[in-house]
Design a protein around this motif. Structure first.
Motif, PDB file in Angstrom:
ATOM      1  N   PRO A 374       0.796  -1.239   0.000  1.00 12.35           N
ATOM      2  CA  PRO A 374       0.000   0.000   0.000  1.00 12.35           C
ATOM      3  C   PRO A 374       0.821   1.280   0.000  1.00 12.35           C
ATOM      4  O   PRO A 374       0.445   2.252  -0.656  1.00 12.35           O
ATOM      5  N   SER A 375       1.934   1.301   0.712  1.00 18.78           N
ATOM      6  CA  SER A 375       2.702   2.543   0.777  1.00 18.78           C
ATOM      7  C   SER A 375       3.422   2.850  -0.523  1.00 18.78           C
ATOM      8  O   SER A 375       3.912   3.966  -0.714  1.00 18.78           O
ATOM      9  N   HIS A 376       3.491   1.865  -1.419  1.00 18.90           N
ATOM     10  CA  HIS A 376       4.186   2.063  -2.690  1.00 18.90           C
ATOM     11  C   HIS A 376       3.232   2.018  -3.887  1.00 18.90           C
ATOM     12  O   HIS A 376       3.688   1.877  -5.020  1.00 18.90           O
ATOM     13  N   THR A 395      -5.707  -6.850  -7.240  1.00 20.33           N
ATOM     14  CA  THR A 395      -5.446  -6.472  -5.861  1.00 20.33           C
ATOM     15  C   THR A 395      -6.771  -6.544  -5.109  1.00 20.33           C
ATOM     16  O   THR A 395      -7.778  -6.998  -5.645  1.00 20.33           O
ATOM     17  N   MET A 396      -6.765  -6.112  -3.844  1.00 20.16           N
ATOM     18  CA  MET A 396      -8.000  -6.203  -3.075  1.00 20.16           C
ATOM     19  C   MET A 396      -8.735  -4.867  -3.104  1.00 20.16           C
ATOM     20  O   MET A 396      -8.135  -3.811  -3.034  1.00 20.16           O
ATOM     21  N   ALA A 397     -10.063  -4.934  -3.255  1.00 20.08           N
ATOM     22  CA  ALA A 397     -10.883  -3.729  -3.255  1.00 20.08           C
ATOM     23  C   ALA A 397     -11.268  -3.310  -1.845  1.00 20.08           C
ATOM     24  O   ALA A 397     -11.824  -2.227  -1.671  1.00 20.08           O
ATOM     25  N   SER A 398     -10.986  -4.137  -0.858  1.00 19.49           N
ATOM     26  CA  SER A 398     -11.475  -3.877   0.495  1.00 19.49           C
ATOM     27  C   SER A 398     -10.514  -3.068   1.342  1.00 19.49           C
ATOM     28  O   SER A 398     -10.923  -2.437   2.310  1.00 19.49           O
ATOM     29  N   GLY A 399      -9.219  -3.104   1.027  1.00 23.99           N
ATOM     30  CA  GLY A 399      -8.213  -2.506   1.894  1.00 23.99           C
ATOM     31  C   GLY A 399      -7.779  -3.418   3.019  1.00 23.99           C
ATOM     32  O   GLY A 399      -6.920  -3.042   3.828  1.00 23.99           O
ATOM     33  N   GLY A 427       4.922  -5.906   5.734  1.00 23.47           N
ATOM     34  CA  GLY A 427       3.837  -6.046   6.690  1.00 23.47           C
ATOM     35  C   GLY A 427       2.678  -6.860   6.142  1.00 23.47           C
ATOM     36  O   GLY A 427       2.197  -7.801   6.792  1.00 23.47           O
ATOM     37  N   SER A 428       2.228  -6.545   4.941  1.00 26.54           N
ATOM     38  CA  SER A 428       1.054  -7.233   4.388  1.00 26.54           C
ATOM     39  C   SER A 428       1.335  -8.700   4.114  1.00 26.54           C
ATOM     40  O   SER A 428       0.442  -9.544   4.246  1.00 26.54           O
ATOM     41  N   SER A 429       2.575  -9.042   3.761  1.00 24.18           N
ATOM     42  CA  SER A 429       2.878 -10.446   3.454  1.00 24.18           C
ATOM     43  C   SER A 429       2.728 -11.343   4.673  1.00 24.18           C
ATOM     44  O   SER A 429       2.394 -12.526   4.547  1.00 24.18           O
ATOM     45  N   TYR A 456       5.091  -0.483   8.857  1.00 25.25           N
ATOM     46  CA  TYR A 456       3.816  -0.243   8.193  1.00 25.25           C
ATOM     47  C   TYR A 456       3.853   1.198   7.682  1.00 25.25           C
ATOM     48  O   TYR A 456       3.340   2.122   8.319  1.00 25.25           O
ATOM     49  N   ALA A 457       4.479   1.404   6.526  1.00 23.75           N
ATOM     50  CA  ALA A 457       4.734   2.758   6.053  1.00 23.75           C
ATOM     51  C   ALA A 457       3.457   3.485   5.662  1.00 23.75           C
ATOM     52  O   ALA A 457       3.365   4.709   5.808  1.00 23.75           O
ATOM     53  N   ALA A 458       2.469   2.762   5.124  1.00 20.90           N
ATOM     54  CA  ALA A 458       1.215   3.421   4.766  1.00 20.90           C
ATOM     55  C   ALA A 458       0.547   4.007   6.005  1.00 20.90           C
ATOM     56  O   ALA A 458      -0.025   5.111   5.960  1.00 20.90           O
ATOM     57  N   LEU A 459       0.612   3.292   7.120  1.00 21.41           N
ATOM     58  CA  LEU A 459       0.049   3.794   8.375  1.00 21.41           C
ATOM     59  C   LEU A 459       0.757   5.069   8.801  1.00 21.41           C
ATOM     60  O   LEU A 459       0.131   6.057   9.201  1.00 21.41           O
ATOM     61  N   ARG A 460       2.073   5.077   8.695  1.00 22.66           N
ATOM     62  CA  ARG A 460       2.842   6.261   9.077  1.00 22.66           C
ATOM     63  C   ARG A 460       2.545   7.433   8.147  1.00 22.66           C
ATOM     64  O   ARG A 460       2.443   8.579   8.591  1.00 22.66           O
ATOM     65  N   ALA A 461       2.398   7.153   6.850  1.00 23.20           N
ATOM     66  CA  ALA A 461       2.120   8.230   5.899  1.00 23.20           C
ATOM     67  C   ALA A 461       0.750   8.856   6.171  1.00 23.20           C
ATOM     68  O   ALA A 461       0.608  10.089   6.163  1.00 23.20           O
ATOM     69  N   LEU A 462      -0.265   8.024   6.418  1.00 27.52           N
ATOM     70  CA  LEU A 462      -1.582   8.560   6.717  1.00 27.52           C
ATOM     71  C   LEU A 462      -1.585   9.297   8.050  1.00 27.52           C
ATOM     72  O   LEU A 462      -2.241  10.332   8.199  1.00 27.52           O
ATOM     73  N   GLY A 463      -0.835   8.771   9.017  1.00 31.01           N
ATOM     74  CA  GLY A 463      -0.731   9.454  10.297  1.00 31.01           C
ATOM     75  C   GLY A 463      -0.086  10.814  10.161  1.00 31.01           C
ATOM     76  O   GLY A 463      -0.548  11.807  10.746  1.00 31.01           O
ATOM     77  N   ALA A 464       0.978  10.889   9.362  1.00 25.78           N
ATOM     78  CA  ALA A 464       1.650  12.170   9.153  1.00 25.78           C
ATOM     79  C   ALA A 464       0.723  13.171   8.487  1.00 25.78           C
ATOM     80  O   ALA A 464       0.731  14.373   8.814  1.00 25.78           O
TER      81      ALA A 464
END
Length: 529
Positions: A374-376, A395-399, A427-429, A456-464
């Motif tokens: 997700p982060s990439h 890919t997955m439509a659900s997230g 993380g996802s793997s 979990y870079a996507a989490l950090r990006a959304l948090g930022a």
């Protein structure tokens, strides 16, 4: 030959329906269903139920066919629910049969009994049922199949008590052909064609249903006839337009202001096989309005949402073919082409854009890319254009994480003639790493590329983006991915320098065995939207 049992009748039915490949993880309440397993059936074992459902999802998506899943009572269904949610969002034609305790034990809430079993997977199944009697089971499976395979497709659920399978039955089973798609209202189509003929700068937004129905070439023909720019819908789970086509304009982000701004270039927008629109973040209401909008979908729930524009209910194949025949020849200016970034240079540590650029160089034309990093995602869009017009991207439509690794296994089982590459975050793997074992057991030549940034870079990006800089639970690291892969029977390689990447990927693609390529990438995270 003994008398015909419910199990016998069910297997006759499953053969007629083409459901002889079964994905599962068995338990005691499934033993009667599995007893004396027929030689013409294939049982694909997964080591955890969420992995089982995701494998079946990838199998159905890549093969464009319905699939049968067998789960274990309440516990197995509970484990699977994240992947069932994804199958629902992916609109996967999936029949789930879960074992249930003996009927005469159910009043006493027995060990391994499922209380209110039919309610458990709701609302993320199209239909859910526990037959009232054993003789009803085959008929319920036939009904489940038709509900799952009618557009919009989706998973269905049956709970079957374990003693039902041995009950004798003389009840005939009626197996009807699958129900085909449906066409748009003729007057609505005439209105849409007239609006397109009058438009000076039309735009198309394409979603997963276009590729799921196998009509990407027809959409290409429509876009070329209209000279219309084409956008990919936000968070689309499939590629529904070749990304190297000069009319491809890029990817809409799941945020209202960004979507509204992107579509200002058009005086009319037609959305094909997607919601209008899927959102993930909220940055306030846009100051501008969307252009006039038409939404073509087979999903009555989607069309009932409070959205701008005119709704037309139809499956994509019939609507797009009718539009191609109905729109006229109009001279229009060609949209400005999508500007792509330069190819990334080698860096140390390796950047995710560089990994995607090397994959783009090496991927065969008919490859299936299954993605969950997700982060990439933006890096993938920029540097790995999907050019296939036939199911080249899943890919997955659900997230919900945990889809791509086992889905790649299912895709390889469904399409053994096509190379399958899974691109995964570290993380996802780990949500479904058990899928490597199944890949090894079946000798599937899948390449699993893990982009390891130890977080979990996507989490950090959304948090930022929210102003939340310090977030617990986002740091990973210390996982021996090659060791994990080898322990489950796969080949593996580690890459930490850019110069090593191409050779490692070439070797993985050439291997006849499942191969994991572990790539250490930089830990920088970027804005997602």
């Amino acid at each position: 030959m003994g008398n015909r049992t419910v199990r016998d009748a069910t297997r006759e039915l499953l053969r007629e329906l083409g459901l002889t490949t079964v994905f599962g993880n068995p338990g005691s309440t499934e033993l009667a269903f599995l007893a004396d397993w027929p030689d013409d059936f294939t049982y694909v074992l997964g080591l955890q139920e969420a992995t089982v459902v995701a494998m079946a999802d990838g199998y159905a998506q890549a093969g464009r066919r319905p699939v049968l899943v067998n789960l274990h009572s309440a516990g197995g269904v509970g484990h699977s629910l994240g992947s069932v949610f994804t199958a629902f969002r992916n609109r996967t034609p999936m029949v789930i049969i879960a074992g249930q305790q003996l009927r005469n034990l159910l009043p006493d809430e027995p060990y391994l009994g499922a209380t209110e079993a039919a309610n458990f997977p709701k609302p993320y199944v199209k239909w859910s049922h526990e037959p009232a009697s054993a003789e009803e089971v085959p008929g319920a499976i036939a009904r489940a199949f038709h509900i799952a395979t009618q557009e919009p497709q989706g998973p269905v659920f049956l709970s079957v008590p374990s003693d039902d399978w041995d009950v004798e039955t003389s009840k005939p089973i009626v197996s009807r052909p699958r129900i085909p798609g449906f066409a748009p209202d003729p007057d609505a189509l005439i209105e849409l064609a007239a609006a397109l003929d009058a438009s000076e700068r039309p735009g198309l937004v394409v979603g997963a249903a276009v590729d799921a129905e196998g009509v990407v070439p027809e959409v290409v023909a429509l876009a070329e006839r209209l000279n219309a720019g084409v956008w990919a819908s936000p968070m689309s789970a499939r590629c529904s337009f070749p990304e190297d086509h000069p009319l491809f304009l890029g990817f809409l982000h799941p945020e209202r202001k960004l979507i509204t701004a992107a579509l200002q270039a058009h005086d009319l927008v037609v959305v094909l096989g997607a919601p209008a629109f899927t959102y993930h973040v909220y940055h306030g209401e846009p100051e501008l309005s969307l252009p006039p909008l038409y939404l073509v979908s087979d999903d009555e729930q989607l069309l009932a949402r409070p959205a701008e524009g005119v709704a037309i209910r139809s499956t994509q194949r019939l609507a797009i073919r009718a539009l191609n025949a109905a729109v006229g020849e109009v001279e229009r200016a060609t949209p400005e082409p999508l500007a792509r970034p330069e190819r990334p240079v080698e860096t140390s540590p390796i950047s995710a854009p560089y990994v995607y650029s090397v994959l783009a160089e090496l991927l065969p034309d008919n490859a299936i890319v299954v993605e969950e990093a997700p982060s990439h995602r933006n890096d993938l869009h920029n540097h790995l254009p999907i050019t296939s017009t036939d199911g080249g991207f899943l890919t997955m439509a659900s997230g919900t994480l945990g889809y791509a690794l086992p889905a790649a296994v299912g895709a390889a089982l469904a399409s053994p003639e096509r190379p399958v590459v899974a691109v995964l975050g570290d993380g996802s793997s780990m949500y479904s790493v058990q899928g490597l074992w199944t890949a090894a057991q079946h000798g599937l030549p899948v390449t699993f590329v893990i982009l390891d940034n130890s977080q979990y870079a996507a989490l950090r990006a959304l948090g930022a983006a929210m102003g939340a800089e310090k977030i617990p639970g986002a740091e990973l690291g210390g996982i021996d991915f090659p060791g994990l892969a080898r322990s489950m029977g796969c080949e593996a390689a580690s890459v930490s320098e850019a110069a090593e990447l191409k050779g490692a990927l070439e070797a993985a693609f050439a291997s006849s065995r499942p191969t994991l390529v572990h790539v250490t990438v930089d830990s920088a995270f970027h804005k997602l939207y």
